[in-house]
Design a protein around this motif. Structure first.
Motif, short mmCIF file in Angstrom:
data_model
loop_
_atom_site.label_atom_id
_atom_site.label_comp_id
_atom_site.label_asym_id
_atom_site.label_seq_id
_atom_site.Cartn_x
_atom_site.Cartn_y
_atom_site.Cartn_z
N GLU A 89 0.81 -1.22 0.00
CA GLU A 89 0.00 0.00 0.00
C GLU A 89 0.84 1.27 0.00
O GLU A 89 0.30 2.38 -0.12
CB GLU A 89 -0.97 0.01 1.18
N ASP A 90 2.14 1.14 0.12
CA ASP A 90 3.03 2.30 -0.01
C ASP A 90 3.35 2.60 -1.47
O ASP A 90 4.00 3.61 -1.76
CB ASP A 90 4.34 2.06 0.73
N THR A 91 2.91 1.76 -2.37
CA THR A 91 3.15 1.98 -3.80
C THR A 91 2.51 3.29 -4.25
O THR A 91 1.31 3.51 -4.04
CB THR A 91 2.57 0.82 -4.63
N ALA A 92 3.32 4.16 -4.83
CA ALA A 92 2.84 5.49 -5.24
C ALA A 92 3.97 6.23 -5.93
O ALA A 92 5.13 5.79 -5.91
CB ALA A 92 2.37 6.29 -4.03
N VAL A 93 3.61 7.35 -6.52
CA VAL A 93 4.61 8.32 -6.94
C VAL A 93 4.87 9.24 -5.75
O VAL A 93 3.92 9.79 -5.18
CB VAL A 93 4.15 9.13 -8.16
N TYR A 94 6.13 9.37 -5.38
CA TYR A 94 6.50 10.17 -4.23
C TYR A 94 7.05 11.52 -4.71
O TYR A 94 7.94 11.57 -5.58
CB TYR A 94 7.54 9.44 -3.38
N TYR A 95 6.53 12.58 -4.11
CA TYR A 95 6.91 13.93 -4.47
C TYR A 95 7.59 14.63 -3.31
O TYR A 95 7.15 14.55 -2.17
CB TYR A 95 5.68 14.75 -4.86
N CYS A 96 8.61 15.35 -3.65
CA CYS A 96 9.28 16.24 -2.71
C CYS A 96 8.67 17.63 -2.91
O CYS A 96 8.37 18.01 -4.05
CB CYS A 96 10.78 16.23 -3.03
N ALA A 97 8.50 18.38 -1.83
CA ALA A 97 7.91 19.71 -1.93
C ALA A 97 8.58 20.65 -0.94
O ALA A 97 9.08 20.20 0.11
CB ALA A 97 6.41 19.64 -1.67
N ALA A 98 8.56 21.93 -1.27
CA ALA A 98 9.19 22.93 -0.42
C ALA A 98 8.23 24.07 -0.10
O ALA A 98 7.47 24.50 -0.97
CB ALA A 98 10.44 23.50 -1.11
N ASN A 99 8.29 24.51 1.16
CA ASN A 99 7.66 25.78 1.53
C ASN A 99 8.80 26.76 1.76
O ASN A 99 9.47 26.72 2.79
CB ASN A 99 6.81 25.61 2.78
N THR A 100 9.03 27.59 0.76
CA THR A 100 10.21 28.46 0.80
C THR A 100 10.05 29.64 1.76
O THR A 100 11.01 30.35 2.04
CB THR A 100 10.54 28.98 -0.61
N ARG A 101 8.84 29.82 2.27
CA ARG A 101 8.64 30.87 3.28
C ARG A 101 8.92 30.35 4.67
O ARG A 101 8.84 31.11 5.65
CB ARG A 101 7.21 31.40 3.18
N GLY A 102 9.20 29.06 4.78
CA GLY A 102 9.52 28.50 6.08
C GLY A 102 8.33 28.23 6.97
O GLY A 102 8.48 28.09 8.18
N VAL A 103 7.16 28.13 6.36
CA VAL A 103 5.94 27.86 7.13
C VAL A 103 5.81 26.36 7.35
O VAL A 103 5.80 25.59 6.38
CB VAL A 103 4.70 28.39 6.39
N PHE A 104 5.70 25.95 8.59
CA PHE A 104 5.65 24.52 8.93
C PHE A 104 4.20 24.06 8.95
O PHE A 104 3.55 23.99 9.99
CB PHE A 104 6.31 24.27 10.29
N LYS A 105 3.70 23.76 7.77
CA LYS A 105 2.34 23.21 7.63
C LYS A 105 2.41 22.05 6.65
O LYS A 105 2.95 22.19 5.55
CB LYS A 105 1.38 24.28 7.11
N PRO A 106 1.85 20.90 7.01
CA PRO A 106 2.03 19.69 6.19
C PRO A 106 1.51 19.79 4.77
O PRO A 106 1.93 19.03 3.91
CB PRO A 106 1.25 18.64 6.98
N PHE A 107 0.58 20.72 4.52
CA PHE A 107 -0.06 20.73 3.21
C PHE A 107 0.16 22.02 2.43
O PHE A 107 -0.48 22.22 1.40
CB PHE A 107 -1.57 20.49 3.38
N GLU A 108 1.06 22.86 2.87
CA GLU A 108 1.30 24.12 2.17
C GLU A 108 2.70 24.17 1.59
O GLU A 108 3.67 24.31 2.33
CB GLU A 108 1.09 25.30 3.13
N TYR A 109 2.77 24.07 0.26
CA TYR A 109 4.05 24.09 -0.43
C TYR A 109 3.94 24.96 -1.68
O TYR A 109 2.87 25.05 -2.28
CB TYR A 109 4.48 22.66 -0.82
N ASP A 110 5.06 25.55 -2.07
CA ASP A 110 5.05 26.40 -3.26
C ASP A 110 5.94 25.89 -4.38
O ASP A 110 5.98 26.49 -5.46
CB ASP A 110 5.43 27.85 -2.90
N SER A 111 6.67 24.82 -4.10
CA SER A 111 7.52 24.23 -5.13
C SER A 111 7.44 22.71 -5.02
O SER A 111 7.36 22.17 -3.91
CB SER A 111 8.98 24.67 -4.95
N TRP A 112 7.46 22.07 -6.19
CA TRP A 112 7.28 20.62 -6.24
C TRP A 112 8.32 19.99 -7.17
O TRP A 112 8.71 20.58 -8.18
CB TRP A 112 5.89 20.28 -6.79
N GLY A 113 8.72 18.78 -6.82
CA GLY A 113 9.55 17.99 -7.71
C GLY A 113 8.69 17.24 -8.72
O GLY A 113 7.46 17.33 -8.70
#
Length: 122
Positions: A89-113
């Motif tokens: 069930e871990d099978t998936a496409v895995y994405y890296c993401a960045a919040n460049t403003r330094g906000v520590f929220k699990p679902f808020e990102y502005d850049s994606w791999g």
């Protein structure tokens, strides 16, 4: 926006381990909050784990807690996702993401791999 490049995906068997890497461009990587998310076929993208810029804070989805670890090496502009005891069930496409403003929220990102495929066979 920063450029993010993931690597390390592949085909493994259940119970195996795998480490994903994500290297970022930019000179202020240590300020970025970095996250990992995944998307399985036919499902919505889901949060996996996140790490603060200084590595002082991490947070994980319940489904991977105790099996996956997010870490980073700011000298190498790289964040890692160590995955142990993998399940089908871990099978998936895995994405890296960045919040460049330094906000520590699990679902808020502005850049994606671009994503890397992880397939776990039973």
């Amino acid at each position: 926006q920063v450029q993010l490049v993931e690597s390390g995906g592949g085909l493994v068997q259940a119970g195996d381990s795998l480490r994903l890497s994500c290297t970022a461009s930019g000179r202020t990587f240590s300020r970025y909050v970095m996250g990992w998310l995944r998307q399985a076929p036919g499902k919505e993208r889901e949060f996996v784990g996140v790490i603060s810029g200084s590595s002082s804070h991490t947070y994980y989805a319940d489904s991977v807690k105790g099996r996956f670890t997010v870490s980073r090496d700011n000298a190498k502009n790289t964040v890692y996702l160590q995955m142990n005891n993998l399940k089908p069930e871990d099978t998936a496409v895995y994405y890296c993401a960045a919040n460049t403003r330094g906000v520590f929220k699990p679902f808020e990102y502005d850049s994606w791999g671009q994503g890397t495929q992880v397939t776990v066979s039973s």
